[in-house]
Scaffold this motif. Sequence first.
Motif, PDB file in Angstrom:
ATOM      1  N   LYS A   1      47.459  55.832  53.640  1.00 25.10           N
ATOM      2  CA  LYS A   1      48.147  54.604  53.262  1.00 25.10           C
ATOM      3  C   LYS A   1      48.080  54.429  51.754  1.00 25.10           C
ATOM      4  O   LYS A   1      47.035  54.613  51.137  1.00 25.10           O
ATOM      5  CB  LYS A   1      47.500  53.406  53.967  1.00 25.10           C
ATOM      6  N   LEU A   2      49.201  54.057  51.154  1.00 22.05           N
ATOM      7  CA  LEU A   2      49.234  53.858  49.711  1.00 22.05           C
ATOM      8  C   LEU A   2      48.244  52.779  49.293  1.00 22.05           C
ATOM      9  O   LEU A   2      48.148  51.720  49.914  1.00 22.05           O
ATOM     10  CB  LEU A   2      50.642  53.450  49.258  1.00 22.05           C
ATOM     11  N   LEU A   3      47.496  53.075  48.236  1.00 22.79           N
ATOM     12  CA  LEU A   3      46.604  52.069  47.675  1.00 22.79           C
ATOM     13  C   LEU A   3      47.432  50.961  47.041  1.00 22.79           C
ATOM     14  O   LEU A   3      48.513  51.197  46.494  1.00 22.79           O
ATOM     15  CB  LEU A   3      45.691  52.691  46.620  1.00 22.79           C
ATOM     16  N   ARG A   4      46.895  49.763  47.077  1.00 24.48           N
ATOM     17  CA  ARG A   4      47.611  48.638  46.479  1.00 24.48           C
ATOM     18  C   ARG A   4      47.641  48.760  44.957  1.00 24.48           C
ATOM     19  O   ARG A   4      48.665  48.475  44.330  1.00 24.48           O
ATOM     20  CB  ARG A   4      46.938  47.325  46.895  1.00 24.48           C
ATOM     21  N   GLU A   5      46.533  49.146  44.368  1.00 25.25           N
ATOM     22  CA  GLU A   5      46.455  49.356  42.926  1.00 25.25           C
ATOM     23  C   GLU A   5      46.234  50.840  42.693  1.00 25.25           C
ATOM     24  O   GLU A   5      45.174  51.363  43.035  1.00 25.25           O
ATOM     25  CB  GLU A   5      45.318  48.532  42.322  1.00 25.25           C
ATOM     26  N   ARG A   6      47.195  51.510  42.083  1.00 25.96           N
ATOM     27  CA  ARG A   6      47.127  52.968  42.072  1.00 25.96           C
ATOM     28  C   ARG A   6      47.705  53.587  40.799  1.00 25.96           C
ATOM     29  O   ARG A   6      47.917  54.798  40.746  1.00 25.96           O
ATOM     30  CB  ARG A   6      47.856  53.537  43.289  1.00 25.96           C
ATOM     31  N   LEU A   7      48.018  52.784  39.778  1.00 24.44           N
ATOM     32  CA  LEU A   7      48.443  53.361  38.514  1.00 24.44           C
ATOM     33  C   LEU A   7      47.286  54.130  37.897  1.00 24.44           C
ATOM     34  O   LEU A   7      46.119  53.938  38.266  1.00 24.44           O
ATOM     35  CB  LEU A   7      48.926  52.277  37.554  1.00 24.44           C
ATOM     36  N   VAL A   8      47.585  54.998  36.938  1.00 27.07           N
ATOM     37  CA  VAL A   8      46.512  55.739  36.281  1.00 27.07           C
ATOM     38  C   VAL A   8      45.485  54.773  35.702  1.00 27.07           C
ATOM     39  O   VAL A   8      44.270  54.997  35.800  1.00 27.07           O
ATOM     40  CB  VAL A   8      47.076  56.661  35.190  1.00 27.07           C
ATOM     41  N   GLY A   9      45.949  53.672  35.119  1.00 28.07           N
ATOM     42  CA  GLY A   9      45.018  52.680  34.589  1.00 28.07           C
ATOM     43  C   GLY A   9      44.093  52.116  35.649  1.00 28.07           C
ATOM     44  O   GLY A   9      42.910  51.860  35.384  1.00 28.07           O
ATOM     45  N   ASN A  10      44.614  51.918  36.878  1.00 25.33           N
ATOM     46  CA  ASN A  10      43.764  51.442  37.972  1.00 25.33           C
ATOM     47  C   ASN A  10      42.724  52.474  38.366  1.00 25.33           C
ATOM     48  O   ASN A  10      41.600  52.125  38.746  1.00 25.33           O
ATOM     49  CB  ASN A  10      44.616  51.108  39.201  1.00 25.33           C
ATOM     50  N   ILE A  11      43.096  53.744  38.293  1.00 25.74           N
ATOM     51  CA  ILE A  11      42.128  54.803  38.577  1.00 25.74           C
ATOM     52  C   ILE A  11      41.034  54.772  37.513  1.00 25.74           C
ATOM     53  O   ILE A  11      39.830  54.824  37.824  1.00 25.74           O
ATOM     54  CB  ILE A  11      42.803  56.192  38.580  1.00 25.74           C
ATOM     55  N   VAL A  12      41.421  54.656  36.254  1.00 19.31           N
ATOM     56  CA  VAL A  12      40.462  54.734  35.149  1.00 19.31           C
ATOM     57  C   VAL A  12      39.556  53.517  35.109  1.00 19.31           C
ATOM     58  O   VAL A  12      38.356  53.637  34.818  1.00 19.31           O
ATOM     59  CB  VAL A  12      41.212  54.900  33.811  1.00 19.31           C
ATOM     60  N   ASP A  13      40.083  52.328  35.414  1.00 19.38           N
ATOM     61  CA  ASP A  13      39.234  51.125  35.330  1.00 19.38           C
ATOM     62  C   ASP A  13      38.459  50.854  36.617  1.00 19.38           C
ATOM     63  O   ASP A  13      37.707  49.877  36.699  1.00 19.38           O
ATOM     64  CB  ASP A  13      40.048  49.896  34.904  1.00 19.38           C
ATOM     65  N   GLY A  14      38.613  51.727  37.612  1.00 20.37           N
ATOM     66  CA  GLY A  14      37.823  51.619  38.833  1.00 20.37           C
ATOM     67  C   GLY A  14      38.404  50.709  39.888  1.00 20.37           C
ATOM     68  O   GLY A  14      37.880  50.654  41.010  1.00 20.37           O
ATOM     69  N   SER A  15      39.482  49.981  39.580  1.00 18.94           N
ATOM     70  CA  SER A  15      40.015  49.026  40.554  1.00 18.94           C
ATOM     71  C   SER A  15      40.702  49.707  41.725  1.00 18.94           C
ATOM     72  O   SER A  15      40.813  49.121  42.801  1.00 18.94           O
ATOM     73  CB  SER A  15      40.983  48.056  39.866  1.00 18.94           C
ATOM     74  N   ALA A  16      41.160  50.949  41.549  1.00 20.17           N
ATOM     75  CA  ALA A  16      41.868  51.639  42.626  1.00 20.17           C
ATOM     76  C   ALA A  16      40.918  52.143  43.696  1.00 20.17           C
ATOM     77  O   ALA A  16      41.143  51.937  44.901  1.00 20.17           O
ATOM     78  CB  ALA A  16      42.679  52.805  42.057  1.00 20.17           C
ATOM     79  N   GLN A  17      39.843  52.794  43.262  1.00 15.18           N
ATOM     80  CA  GLN A  17      38.959  53.476  44.216  1.00 15.18           C
ATOM     81  C   GLN A  17      37.515  52.993  44.109  1.00 15.18           C
ATOM     82  O   GLN A  17      36.606  53.640  44.594  1.00 15.18           O
ATOM     83  CB  GLN A  17      39.059  54.989  43.999  1.00 15.18           C
ATOM     84  N   HIS A  18      37.341  51.854  43.433  1.00 17.83           N
ATOM     85  CA  HIS A  18      36.062  51.134  43.416  1.00 17.83           C
ATOM     86  C   HIS A  18      34.929  51.914  42.766  1.00 17.83           C
ATOM     87  O   HIS A  18      33.776  51.829  43.192  1.00 17.83           O
ATOM     88  CB  HIS A  18      35.672  50.722  44.848  1.00 17.83           C
TER      89      HIS A  18
END
Length: 763
Positions: free
Chosen positions: A519-536
């Motif tokens: 399932k697509l993550l709700r927050e998944r931009l590269v910035g979300n990956i880098v700031d930890g919001s995508a994958q905690h």
Amino acid sequence: MIRGSVPRLRRTLVVLGTALATVAATLAVATTPVAAAGSPDDYSGSDLWLRYVPVSDAKLLRDYRRTVTAIVVENADADRVHRHTADLTMAPGSTEKLVETTLGAARDELVRGLGGMLGQPTPVTTAGAGTVRDGSVVVGTPASSPLVRRAVSARDLAAVGDEGYLVRSVSRGRARFTVIAGNSDLGALYGTFAFLRLMQTQKPVDHLRIADSPKIKHRLLNNWETERLYAGNNASGLGGLNGESGAIFNFAATGASAGRNLPVILDRYIVMARALASLGINGITINNVNADNAYLTSARIAQEAALADALRPYGIRLGLSIRYTAPTDSRFAPDTLTNSQLDPYGTEFRGWWTRRAQQVQSAIPDFMGFTVKANSEGQPGPQDFGYDHGDGANGIAAAVAPLGMTVHWRTFVYNAEVDNDRLKRAYLEFGPIDDEVQPDGTRGRFADNVFLQTKNGPLDFQAREPIHPMFGRMENTNQALELQVTQEYTGQNWMLTYLGPMYEEVLKTDTYATDENGKLLRERLVGNIVDGSAQHHPDTAIVGVANLGNADNLTGHHFSQANLFAFGRQAWNWTLDSTDIATDWVRMTWSNDRRVVDTIRTMMMGSWEALVSYQTPLGIGHQFAEGAHYRPDPADWAGRDDWSPVYYNKADSAGLGFDRSPTGSNLAAQYFPRLQRRYGDIDSVPENLLMWFHHVPWGHRMDSGRPFWDELVYRYQMGVQYVTWMRETWETLRTDIDARRFGEVRAKLAVHEADAPTGGTPR
């Protein structure tokens, strides 16, 4: 290898070269740098964006003078930072000064900034009997300042975290004043710079309610002091004069500069510290990733400690790049190891790194840790001794973890034995380690204090690349994004190329990352990956490869300052708009005149796309001669395939570009499914990434309706014409810009215009 026969390839490249030469002959203009005349001002650009000039608008100046009348920083000198070097001093004749507290740095910056902008001294006062005068700017924390404690709530402050800040306009009785508050002294310093930035950009400061905090925890620079340094103080920018190397920090200068080596502190170190603090950058690894073991010697550590002492009040911590095989260096005798002892699980190896890290920490208590380039481009690493990157990174990480240090392990690897396509190799090496099931059932073998430091794209800092497939794919590992500020492939110190839009494009690209159920993550931009919001991920980092040197303007090109500014602002908050960042920088650096601001911002905002167009349009990457990374040479073979333009362009009679679709190397498969499909299909891949993923037929119809070849030539032409427009536009600002800087930019633009049709001429 190369598609098509060698003779056919040569004929194709000759045609390509002839077309580009025709464009060059049509567009190139004879340009001779001419010194600017007019203004007697000889300002060098040495203050970066912290040049506090008087407010020229009379009404705004009156408003500012009414709103800002005094500076109150309670207990500013109470909490002194650690200082290892007892006799720390500035070089003779310095204009900057050392500070011993972070709040003292905030107070001094207000004195400097307000005095410059208001055209009169702003007094530093104390709060008498708990009162504050109308128009005061109060700076501090609840612990340092009773005024701050009463003016802002603990709840509001808690929301901005350790490094965030509040800036509030407050009324108490008849007094109206401004409060700049943080939970830490560093947060208060960051808020101070934010307040000054409002005034530098001529925004209102009388009804403020600002709350801000960084989105990424570790906002770092990697300073490359030997390679890709385009900011030296000699004519080319590639080195130094009078015994200096050209690097910003002097460790081993000779001749006339021998007395300016650390531990002596130079003005430019303090200017740099202030400028980095104004952006919220909180760490710098001071040496090149192709590391010199000298930085781990006792003599050099003593010098590094002095530098750390000078930077510490500004919240900037030091780190070092290291070589995996440093323990074998005879300079550390008798504490040395043999190659057979470089087992990352062995007590000898881990013990050596613990001892060396302890020695550094005894001199630099807040030392960050180490950055490692291993098994890449001749650098030694664990693979030389039968281990993988996870083994090597974890071996050093285990040695320094008890000391609170981290290890940044760069993923810039491309062992040709892994895969024929260089762009696939990093993920093939690191992905399995991230997926590896551990004895406790969790996945991922990299230690918690390891960051995998990954470039924005899978090749090597090209003007435009697809995002690196590892972003989002390394769900179980801390990952740091590495962006290049020094312009290795993007014009070096000769071309005006504002990289803020490139950083923004990378950070706001959708990875289409999915969870374990697809399932697509709700927050998944590269910035979300880098700031930890995508994958905690709880620990986060972003790194800029710095462009600092000993040139008067510290960056080698006045407009290169904008790239450092943009990196810092986007490292703090990656959601910012690069146009807004450019506007702030222009106002802080050049002028607040609306016409000047609009003109320079327009130049900047098209400069990166123009460079892409005349260097690497439509995704044809790495077309430079080996070594300098400046002069194009599409027919070059540099001794090995993956260093060679012909490996990437695959030019033949059928078309141009590297097939990485499912019918080719299938790099597309390393991305999440949505991007796999988009990149893998020539009809859906974005045209600006076309040749990264496809061997494009010469007659392929483009979105414009033009055939592929015509579109390619058109892009080259438009890019070159934009540079001519920038040069002509800069001429219209002659009476608006101080003489020295106008002339220096004018000369650079003349070189830029001459080089753009050919992509660059080594100088």
